[in-house]
Scaffold this active site. Structure first.
Site, PDB file in Angstrom:
ATOM      1  N   GLY A   1      12.467  -2.957   3.223  1.00  0.00           N
ATOM      2  CA  GLY A   1      12.470  -2.492   4.476  1.00  0.00           C
ATOM      3  C   GLY A   1      12.928  -1.828   4.904  1.00  0.00           C
ATOM      4  O   GLY A   1      12.870  -1.261   6.182  1.00  0.00           O
TER       5      GLY A   1
ATOM      6  N   ASN B   1      14.470   1.035   4.275  1.00  0.00           N
ATOM      7  CA  ASN B   1      14.353   2.331   5.013  1.00  0.00           C
ATOM      8  C   ASN B   1      12.973   2.948   5.549  1.00  0.00           C
ATOM      9  O   ASN B   1      13.260   3.803   6.205  1.00  0.00           O
ATOM     10  CB  ASN B   1      13.986   3.051   3.170  1.00  0.00           C
ATOM     11  CG  ASN B   1      15.297   3.181   1.931  1.00  0.00           C
ATOM     12  OD1 ASN B   1      15.513   4.529   2.300  1.00  0.00           O
ATOM     13  ND2 ASN B   1      15.902   2.440   1.174  1.00  0.00           N
TER      14      ASN B   1
ATOM     15  N   ARG C   1       4.789   1.578  -6.963  1.00  0.00           N
ATOM     16  CA  ARG C   1       3.114   1.331  -7.416  1.00  0.00           C
ATOM     17  C   ARG C   1       3.143   3.139  -7.797  1.00  0.00           C
ATOM     18  O   ARG C   1       3.329   3.986  -7.264  1.00  0.00           O
ATOM     19  CB  ARG C   1       2.324   1.201  -6.966  1.00  0.00           C
ATOM     20  CG  ARG C   1       1.801  -0.803  -6.778  1.00  0.00           C
ATOM     21  CD  ARG C   1       1.069  -0.696  -7.103  1.00  0.00           C
ATOM     22  NE  ARG C   1       0.680  -2.699  -6.495  1.00  0.00           N
ATOM     23  CZ  ARG C   1       0.693  -2.938  -7.388  1.00  0.00           C
ATOM     24  NH1 ARG C   1      -0.137  -2.812  -8.584  1.00  0.00           N
ATOM     25  NH2 ARG C   1       1.361  -4.366  -7.324  1.00  0.00           N
ATOM     26  N   LEU C   2       2.335   3.738  -9.285  1.00  0.00           N
ATOM     27  CA  LEU C   2       2.055   5.154  -8.729  1.00  0.00           C
ATOM     28  C   LEU C   2       1.664   4.689  -8.489  1.00  0.00           C
ATOM     29  O   LEU C   2       0.541   4.341  -8.066  1.00  0.00           O
ATOM     30  CB  LEU C   2       1.582   5.582 -10.863  1.00  0.00           C
ATOM     31  CG  LEU C   2       2.583   5.610 -11.614  1.00  0.00           C
ATOM     32  CD1 LEU C   2       1.907   5.997 -12.689  1.00  0.00           C
ATOM     33  CD2 LEU C   2       3.743   7.198 -11.287  1.00  0.00           C
TER      34      LEU C   2
ATOM     35  N   HIS D   1      15.211   7.819  -4.088  1.00  0.00           N
ATOM     36  CA  HIS D   1      14.834   7.626  -6.108  1.00  0.00           C
ATOM     37  C   HIS D   1      16.048   6.857  -5.998  1.00  0.00           C
ATOM     38  O   HIS D   1      17.138   8.326  -5.665  1.00  0.00           O
ATOM     39  CB  HIS D   1      14.086   8.119  -7.073  1.00  0.00           C
ATOM     40  CG  HIS D   1      14.398   6.891  -8.615  1.00  0.00           C
ATOM     41  ND1 HIS D   1      13.407   6.562  -8.354  1.00  0.00           N
ATOM     42  CD2 HIS D   1      15.200   7.482  -9.351  1.00  0.00           C
ATOM     43  CE1 HIS D   1      14.199   5.963 -10.161  1.00  0.00           C
ATOM     44  NE2 HIS D   1      15.166   6.638 -10.146  1.00  0.00           N
TER      45      HIS D   1
HETATM   46  C1  GRF Z   1      15.474   1.587  -1.641  1.00  0.00           C
HETATM   47  O1  GRF Z   1      16.187   2.036  -3.347  1.00  0.00           O
HETATM   48  C2  GRF Z   1      14.345   3.274  -2.771  1.00  0.00           C
HETATM   49  O2  GRF Z   1      14.990   4.383  -3.091  1.00  0.00           O
HETATM   50  C3  GRF Z   1      13.695   2.213  -3.802  1.00  0.00           C
HETATM   51  O3  GRF Z   1      12.969   1.291  -3.562  1.00  0.00           O
HETATM   52  C4  GRF Z   1      14.339   0.559  -2.741  1.00  0.00           C
HETATM   53  C5  GRF Z   1      13.259   0.028  -1.463  1.00  0.00           C
HETATM   54  O4  GRF Z   1      14.418  -0.417  -0.553  1.00  0.00           O
HETATM   55  N1  GRF Z   1      12.658   3.355  -4.494  1.00  0.00           N
HETATM   56  P1  GRF Z   1      13.968  -0.437   1.134  1.00  0.00           P
HETATM   57  O5  GRF Z   1      12.822  -1.609   1.139  1.00  0.00           O
HETATM   58  O6  GRF Z   1      13.314   0.381   1.588  1.00  0.00           O
HETATM   59  O7  GRF Z   1      15.239  -1.777   1.550  1.00  0.00           O
END
Ligand code: GRF
Length: 194
Positions: A12, A14, A91-92, A109
Site C-alpha cells: 500500500g 501507492n 487481479r484482472l 505498472h
Molecule cells: C507497485 O509497484 C505497482 O506498480 C504494482 O504493484 C506495486 C504495489 O506496491 N502494480 P504498493 O502496494 O503500492 O506498495
C-alpha cells in the site's frame, strides 16, 4: 468533492502516496473506499488508521470472479465514484466491473509497457539487462496490463543492484500516480483522451 476508490492487495505504498496527495491537495479529491482482496494485506491498516472505509474480501469464499465483483459493484453503486485506481491489485478486472466503469479505471505498472507485463515486471526487466526502466499508468481493459497508456516516466540505470532499481521505481510511482490522477480528475474529457 471528487471521489477516488483504490483497489490494492499488498503493502500500500501507492495507496499512501495517493492519500497524502489528497491531504496536501495535490489531488483535489478524497479516497472514498479501499477495496482489498487480501485480508492479510498491510494496506488495510493504513486505511483503518486514516479512517478510510474498506471493503475486504477473500476471493476463495466466492464461486467465481463475477460473484465477488458483484459485491464490489453493489458497494460502488452506493457512493460517488469519479475514478478507480488500481494500486498493486493483483487481479484482472472482469466484465462485471469493467463494463459499468470502463474509462474510469486506471492501473500503475512498474515497467515501461508494453514491455515486461505481469506480476514480476521489475525483476524481469532487471534480469533482461535493460538500461532504461520506468513506470506506466494506463487505462484498464480486459487484458493483463493492456489498455491505453496515459503516462510514463523513464530513467537510465547502468548499475547491478536490484534493490536500487526497485527503490527508484517506487519513488517515481509515488510522484507519477498522484500527478496523473489529478490530471484525469481535472480533465473534462474521458480518460481515454488524456
Ligand atoms: C507497485 O509497484 C505497482 O506498480 C504494482 O504493484 C506495486 C504495489 O506496491 N502494480 P504498493 O502496494 O503500492 O506498495
Amino acid at each position: 468533492m471528487k471521489q477516488i476508490v483504490v483497489f490494492a492487495s499488498g503493502t500500500g505504498t501507492n495507496f499512501d502516496a495517493i492519500f497524502k496527495s489528497c491531504q496536501s491537495h495535490e489531488i483535489e479529491a478524497k479516497i472514498a473506499l479501499l477495496v482489498c482482496d487480501n485480508p492479510q494485506a498491510k494496506v488495510i491498516n493504513k486505511a483503518i488508521i486514516e479512517g478510510i472505509p474498506t471493503l475486504i474480501f477473500n476471493p476463495k469464499d466466492y464461486e467465481n470472479k463475477a460473484a465477488y465483483e458483484t459485491e464490489i459493484l453493489d458497494k460502488l453503486e452506493t457512493i460517488q465514484v469519479d475514478l478507480i485506481c488500481l494500486a498493486g491489485y493483483m487481479r484482472l478486472i472482469g466484465p462485471t466491473l469493467l463494463l459499468p466503469y470502463q474509462g474510469r479505471i486506471i492501473n500503475i505498472h512498474p515497467a515501461l509497457l508494453p514491455a515486461f507485463k505481469g506480476a514480476h515486471a521489475i525483476k524481469d526487466a532487471f534480469d533482461f539487462g535493460v538500461k532504461v526502466y520506468g513506470v506506466t499508468i494506463h487505462a484498464i481493459d480486459q487484458t493483463i496490463d493492456g489498455g491505453q497508456i496515459l503516462a510514463q516516466r523513464a530513467f537510465e540505470y547502468h548499475g547491478h543492484d536490484l534493490l536500487e532499481v526497485e527503490a527508484k521505481i517506487h519513488s517515481i510511482e509515488h510522484m507519477l500516480y498522484p500527478e496523473t490522477i489529478q490530471k484525469i480528475l481535472n480533465s473534462q474529457e474521458t480518460i481515454l483522451k488524456l
